[in-house]
Motif scaffolding. Structure first.
Motif, PDB file in Angstrom:
ATOM      1  N   GLY A  22       0.812  -1.209   0.000  1.00 63.27           N
ATOM      2  CA  GLY A  22       0.000   0.000   0.000  1.00 63.27           C
ATOM      3  C   GLY A  22       0.843   1.256   0.000  1.00 63.27           C
ATOM      4  N   MET A  23       1.920   1.248   0.781  1.00 57.42           N
ATOM      5  CA  MET A  23       2.800   2.410   0.823  1.00 57.42           C
ATOM      6  C   MET A  23       3.536   2.584  -0.498  1.00 57.42           C
ATOM      7  SD  MET A  23       2.298   3.707   3.817  1.00 57.42           S
ATOM      8  CE  MET A  23       3.680   4.794   4.164  1.00 57.42           C
ATOM      9  N   VAL A  24       3.932   1.465  -1.111  1.00 53.34           N
ATOM     10  CA  VAL A  24       4.589   1.547  -2.419  1.00 53.34           C
ATOM     11  C   VAL A  24       3.618   2.108  -3.461  1.00 53.34           C
ATOM     12  CG1 VAL A  24       5.556   0.179  -4.311  1.00 53.34           C
ATOM     13  CG2 VAL A  24       6.271  -0.275  -1.965  1.00 53.34           C
ATOM     14  N   GLY A  25       2.370   1.637  -3.423  1.00 52.21           N
ATOM     15  CA  GLY A  25       1.377   2.149  -4.360  1.00 52.21           C
ATOM     16  C   GLY A  25       1.139   3.638  -4.181  1.00 52.21           C
ATOM     17  N   TRP A  26       1.112   4.084  -2.934  1.00 52.78           N
ATOM     18  CA  TRP A  26       0.957   5.520  -2.668  1.00 52.78           C
ATOM     19  C   TRP A  26       2.142   6.298  -3.235  1.00 52.78           C
ATOM     20  CZ3 TRP A  26       3.891   8.933   0.342  1.00 52.78           C
ATOM     21  CH2 TRP A  26       3.301  10.169   0.596  1.00 52.78           C
ATOM     22  N   GLY A  27       3.353   5.726  -3.068  1.00 48.15           N
ATOM     23  CA  GLY A  27       4.540   6.397  -3.604  1.00 48.15           C
ATOM     24  C   GLY A  27       4.521   6.472  -5.120  1.00 48.15           C
ATOM     25  N   ILE A  28       4.092   5.388  -5.785  1.00 47.45           N
ATOM     26  CA  ILE A  28       4.019   5.391  -7.248  1.00 47.45           C
ATOM     27  C   ILE A  28       3.037   6.441  -7.736  1.00 47.45           C
ATOM     28  CG2 ILE A  28       3.279   4.027  -9.241  1.00 47.45           C
ATOM     29  CD1 ILE A  28       4.390   1.558  -7.848  1.00 47.45           C
ATOM     30  N   ARG A  29       1.908   6.551  -7.043  1.00 45.80           N
ATOM     31  CA  ARG A  29       0.912   7.544  -7.437  1.00 45.80           C
ATOM     32  C   ARG A  29       1.463   8.967  -7.322  1.00 45.80           C
ATOM     33  NH1 ARG A  29      -5.121   8.363  -4.749  1.00 45.80           N
ATOM     34  NH2 ARG A  29      -5.788  10.052  -6.144  1.00 45.80           N
ATOM     35  N   HIS A  30       2.413   9.162  -6.423  1.00 47.47           N
ATOM     36  CA  HIS A  30       2.991  10.495  -6.232  1.00 47.47           C
ATOM     37  C   HIS A  30       4.370  10.619  -6.877  1.00 47.47           C
ATOM     38  CE1 HIS A  30      -0.237  10.522  -3.249  1.00 47.47           C
ATOM     39  NE2 HIS A  30      -0.157  11.837  -3.275  1.00 47.47           N
TER      40      HIS A  30
ATOM     41  N   TRP B 282      -4.406   0.617   7.517  1.00 47.45           N
ATOM     42  CA  TRP B 282      -3.237   1.086   8.264  1.00 47.45           C
ATOM     43  C   TRP B 282      -2.317   1.920   7.379  1.00 47.45           C
ATOM     44  CZ3 TRP B 282      -2.267   1.497  13.242  1.00 47.45           C
ATOM     45  CH2 TRP B 282      -0.973   1.840  13.635  1.00 47.45           C
ATOM     46  N   SER B 283      -2.213   1.570   6.103  1.00 44.93           N
ATOM     47  CA  SER B 283      -1.431   2.388   5.173  1.00 44.93           C
ATOM     48  C   SER B 283      -2.007   3.799   5.109  1.00 44.93           C
ATOM     49  CB  SER B 283      -1.444   1.766   3.772  1.00 44.93           C
ATOM     50  OG  SER B 283      -0.832   0.502   3.759  1.00 44.93           O
ATOM     51  N   ALA B 284      -3.331   3.890   4.988  1.00 42.72           N
ATOM     52  CA  ALA B 284      -3.975   5.202   4.936  1.00 42.72           C
ATOM     53  C   ALA B 284      -3.746   5.969   6.223  1.00 42.72           C
ATOM     54  CB  ALA B 284      -5.472   5.037   4.671  1.00 42.72           C
ATOM     55  N   TYR B 285      -3.855   5.291   7.363  1.00 42.02           N
ATOM     56  CA  TYR B 285      -3.631   5.953   8.646  1.00 42.02           C
ATOM     57  C   TYR B 285      -2.186   6.412   8.785  1.00 42.02           C
ATOM     58  CZ  TYR B 285      -3.783   6.856  13.650  1.00 42.02           C
ATOM     59  OH  TYR B 285      -3.702   7.459  14.890  1.00 42.02           O
TER      60      TYR B 285
ATOM     61  N   GLY C  98       6.009  10.846  10.685  1.00 43.16           N
ATOM     62  CA  GLY C  98       4.967   9.988  11.231  1.00 43.16           C
ATOM     63  C   GLY C  98       5.239   8.543  10.944  1.00 43.16           C
ATOM     64  N   LYS C  99       4.192   7.757  10.885  1.00 42.26           N
ATOM     65  CA  LYS C  99       4.349   6.323  10.718  1.00 42.26           C
ATOM     66  C   LYS C  99       4.757   5.983   9.306  1.00 42.26           C
ATOM     67  CE  LYS C  99       0.904   5.606  14.243  1.00 42.26           C
ATOM     68  NZ  LYS C  99      -0.433   5.229  14.564  1.00 42.26           N
ATOM     69  N   THR C 100       5.584   4.985   9.179  1.00 43.64           N
ATOM     70  CA  THR C 100       6.061   4.587   7.864  1.00 43.64           C
ATOM     71  C   THR C 100       6.052   3.077   7.782  1.00 43.64           C
ATOM     72  OG1 THR C 100       8.301   4.624   8.700  1.00 43.64           O
ATOM     73  CG2 THR C 100       7.567   6.579   7.555  1.00 43.64           C
ATOM     74  N   GLY C 101       4.955   2.502   7.365  1.00 41.03           N
ATOM     75  CA  GLY C 101       4.941   1.070   7.188  1.00 41.03           C
ATOM     76  C   GLY C 101       3.943   0.400   8.095  1.00 41.03           C
ATOM     77  N   GLY C 102       4.038  -0.929   8.165  1.00 41.96           N
ATOM     78  CA  GLY C 102       2.996  -1.688   8.781  1.00 41.96           C
ATOM     79  C   GLY C 102       3.190  -1.927  10.256  1.00 41.96           C
ATOM     80  N   ALA C 103       2.044  -2.087  10.962  1.00 42.68           N
ATOM     81  CA  ALA C 103       1.994  -2.447  12.316  1.00 42.68           C
ATOM     82  C   ALA C 103       0.621  -2.907  12.629  1.00 42.68           C
ATOM     83  CB  ALA C 103       2.379  -1.272  13.171  1.00 42.68           C
ATOM     84  N   ASP C 104       0.356  -3.455  13.960  1.00 36.75           N
ATOM     85  CA  ASP C 104      -0.954  -3.951  14.314  1.00 36.75           C
ATOM     86  C   ASP C 104      -1.575  -3.060  15.358  1.00 36.75           C
ATOM     87  OD1 ASP C 104      -0.463  -5.854  12.590  1.00 36.75           O
ATOM     88  OD2 ASP C 104      -0.084  -7.417  13.999  1.00 36.75           O
TER      89      ASP C 104
END
Length: 309
Positions: free
Chosen positions: A110-118, A163-166, A303-309
């Motif tokens: 999800g974070m990679v996809g967000w980066g590609i979009r930008h 979580w990616s969006a958050y 802020g947050k960068t990547g996955g967590a629970d």
């Protein structure tokens, strides 16, 4: 040493969220909507105390409640609620370690996809590493004796996207406690509605053990874990912040084995190696190709960068 201890504590809190949820839902039969409500509301209550302490430190007077509210965002609150709700329903049928592994893998994509979009596109080697990680995820989900349920896996993928969006919403936060408290306060009414829906749906009465798990997940693992993460992430580069979170599925598997008796299958071990190894190599490749000491910290400090629970 202080940073190391806080990092280990934070990753353990992230991992324990999955264990608390699985124990409450499966071991003690708690309704998922009720679990979501108790977790969200207990986190909001704990952050009310932490927010008041932080407001005093910042010299805020009678308007501190409004200040905390304004530090949150509706985008952050909605993505946070989606994360908690999908997390609860997803773990009804999903093994603890497998669920965490899917969440962390989807977060990275999800974070990679967000980066590609930008306009931040992965290099050729990065793309290959991500394909390896994706192959591991597909292998984990293929039908078979030890494959997790597809519906549960789909819900966990939704958790990862939420979580990616958050995480993206929190990149501009400048105060860990106030921003986290504001987001939890904004999603508190939604958490209450989820609990009301769960009560209306019927089911067994909530046991004291299940209630304890939900409160520990909310006031402890969620509230404290998210605040600690906001505290420590500016101290890490973007690359290192991503890498350390790859420890969460491993810690979760160990906790689930010790507390819930969930065995680690060979299929899970092989797929976890492919997923975590591919993601780690991709992150390291990104660090070698694009990072500068100043640029990494600038990207990772918000802020947050990547996955967590």
């Amino acid at each position: 040493m202080r940073l190391f201890v806080l990092t280990v504590l934070c990753m353990t809190l992230f991992a324990s969220n999955s264990v608390f949820c699985r124990a409450a839902l499966v071991e003690y039969g708690m309704e998922p909507g009720v679990y979501t409500a108790v977790r969200g509301l207990s986190a909001a209550a704990a952050l009310c105390v932490l927010g008041r302490i932080q407001a005093r430190r910042r010299g805020l007077g009678r308007g501190w409640l409004r200040e905390v509210w304004n530090r949150g965002t509706w985008a952050g609150a909605l993505s946070l609620f989606a994360y908690m709700a999908l997390f609860s329903w997803g773990y009804v049928d999903m093994p603890t370690a497998a669920g965490t592994l899917i969440i962390n893998a989807v977060v990275q994509f999800g974070m990679v996809g967000w980066g590609i979009r930008h306009g931040v596109r992965p290099g050729r080697r990065q793309g290959l590493c991500l394909i390896v990680a994706l192959a591991g995820l597909v292998g984990l989900l293929l039908p078979g004796l030890s494959a997790p349920p597809l519906m549960g896996a789909a819900l966990m993928a939704g958790v990862g996207l939420a979580w990616s969006a958050y995480s993206i919403c929190g990149r501009s936060a400048d105060d860990a406690v106030l921003a986290t408290a504001g987001n939890f306060w904004r999603c508190a009414p939604l958490s209450a509605l989820a609990g009301l829906a769960g009560l209306c749906a019927g089911g067994p009465a909530t046991s004291p053990e299940a209630l304890t798990c939900a409160v520990c997940a909310g006031a402890g693992a969620s509230a404290c874990g998210y605040v600690i993460w906001y505290m420590i992430v500016p101290r890490y580069s973007l690359v290192n912040a991503s890498i350390i979170q790859l420890s969460v599925p491993v810690i979760t598997a160990a906790l689930a084995l010790a507390t819930l008796g969930e065995a680690v299958t060979l299929r899970f071990a092989v797929c976890a190696t492919l997923i975590l190894g591919g993601i780690a190599l991709s992150v390291l490749e990104k660090g070698r190709n694009t990072a500068t000491p100043g640029g990494e910290r600038a990207n990772g400090g918000g802020g947050k960068t990547g996955g967590a629970d």
